[in-house]
Design a protein around this motif. Structure first.
Motif, PDB file in Angstrom:
ATOM      1  N   ALA A  19       0.798  -1.220   0.000  1.00 17.68           N
ATOM      2  CA  ALA A  19       0.000   0.000   0.000  1.00 17.68           C
ATOM      3  C   ALA A  19       0.831   1.270   0.000  1.00 17.68           C
ATOM      4  N   CYS A  45      -1.948  -3.151   2.412  1.00 16.95           N
ATOM      5  CA  CYS A  45      -3.205  -2.413   2.381  1.00 16.95           C
ATOM      6  C   CYS A  45      -4.165  -2.986   3.416  1.00 16.95           C
ATOM      7  N   ILE A  63       1.131   5.250  -3.006  1.00 18.82           N
ATOM      8  CA  ILE A  63      -0.102   4.484  -3.172  1.00 18.82           C
ATOM      9  C   ILE A  63      -0.788   4.913  -4.458  1.00 18.82           C
ATOM     10  N   GLN A  67      -6.766   4.425  -3.917  1.00 18.35           N
ATOM     11  CA  GLN A  67      -6.660   3.884  -2.563  1.00 18.35           C
ATOM     12  C   GLN A  67      -7.101   4.943  -1.568  1.00 18.35           C
ATOM     13  N   CYS A 106      -7.187  -1.007   0.519  1.00 18.32           N
ATOM     14  CA  CYS A 106      -6.685  -1.605  -0.720  1.00 18.32           C
ATOM     15  C   CYS A 106      -7.245  -0.845  -1.916  1.00 18.32           C
ATOM     16  N   ALA A 107      -6.576  -0.913  -3.031  1.00 17.23           N
ATOM     17  CA  ALA A 107      -6.986  -0.213  -4.254  1.00 17.23           C
ATOM     18  C   ALA A 107      -8.358  -0.693  -4.714  1.00 17.23           C
TER      19      ALA A 107
END
Length: 136
Positions: A19, A45, A63, A67, A106-107
């Motif tokens: 992350a 993340c 990042i 995110q 997290c993305a």
């Protein structure tokens, strides 16, 4: 061929779990312009970074722009203590209340009801007690 596909899937998974980095500052004046007081690197993340003490600024970087990060004025990143939320690399200075913890999602994370993340890609503070500082 199956080995190659499995390897690529594993590689893609590993690249999404990292992350980024977080700097904490014990002075508002030094935030994102001076030397950090505490640094964290190569974080995963869905992680709460919760160092001991009060912090007057925090910088999150390395990042993706999708995110979500949130800053909190209490330990353990509780939802009730959230004072600011942004997407992507950001820097925040505390207002009258010190910052205590930072959450890095997290993305592409979605809300619990499955909808798109609100205001994705935009920077918005949930509270006037935190100041957003644009990064170059």
């Amino acid at each position: 061929m199956q080995f190659t596909n499995a390897f690529l899937a594993t590689l893609a998974f590993v690249s999404t779990v990292s992350a980024g980095s977080v700097n904490f500052y014990n002075s508002k004046d030094a935030t994102c312009g001076g030397s950090p007081s505490l640094e964290y690197r190569n974080l995963g993340c869905n992680t709460c970074i919760d160092p001991a003490g009060d912090w007057w600024g925090v910088q999150v970087f390395d990042i993706n722009s999708n995110q979500r990060i949130s800053v909190h004025n209490q330990d353990k990143c509780t939802s009730a203590s959230q004072v600011g939320q942004w997407y992507g690399n950001t820097c925040a200075k505390a207002g009258n209340t010190a910052l205590r913890s930072v959450w890095i999602a997290c993305a592409g994370q979605r809300l619990a009801n499955g909808t798109e993340v609100a205001n994705a890609g935009q920077n918005s503070a949930d509270n006037d007690d935190v100041t957003f500082v644009a990064l170059d």
